[in-house]
Design a protein around this motif. Structure first.
Motif: not given
Length: 139
Positions: A65, A68, A99, A101, A104
């Motif tokens: 990720c 993120c 969340l 991914p 992010g």
């Protein structure tokens, strides 16, 4: 009589589990209709969480990720906790976050069971705007 009581108790417990979001769910992209992953939803310390336990047709074997922020920055998507701190209120799970991914971003979240508990409405919020996905229960 004893057998009847056990049967009633078993049916009651089975019914409670079938009305729960606990278990595995196949995520479906709301824009493409594409199956993306399997998320396992579980309870920890009285709250509900969800981890990605399988990726369906990943473009990379174990993507990170990279978009993120914070603790998930550059962490593997597989095994990542994407649903956090959800609480049951009547028939809706809320007060937690989800969340995405892919971008992010973390959103306020609401989860609700539909269609005989085999479909999970997943709604992410930013202020008054929201986006909804429908995930399918994996048996």
């Amino acid at each position: 009589m004893k057998h009847i009581l056990w049967l009633i108790l078993f049916c009651f417990i089975s019914n409670l589990h079938s009305q729960s979001i606990l278990g595995k769910w196949k995520t479906i992209d709301d824009e493409t209709g594409e199956e993306k992953s399997i998320v396992n939803i579980y309870m920890k310390d009285g709250k509900y969480f969800g981890d990605i336990v399988e990726l369906i047709n990943p473009k990379q074997s174990n993507p990170l990720c990279d978009v993120c922020k914070g603790e998930n920055k550059d962490k593997p998507v597989l095994g990542m906790t994407i649903i956090k701190d959800m609480e049951l209120s009547d028939d809706v799970y809320e007060s937690g976050t989800i969340l995405n991914p892919s971008n992010g971003k973390v959103y306020k979240c609401q989860l609700k069971l539909e269609e005989n508990n085999n479909l999970l409405q997943v709604r992410g919020y930013v202020a008054f705007f929201y986006k909804t996905q429908y995930w399918k229960r994996v048996n």
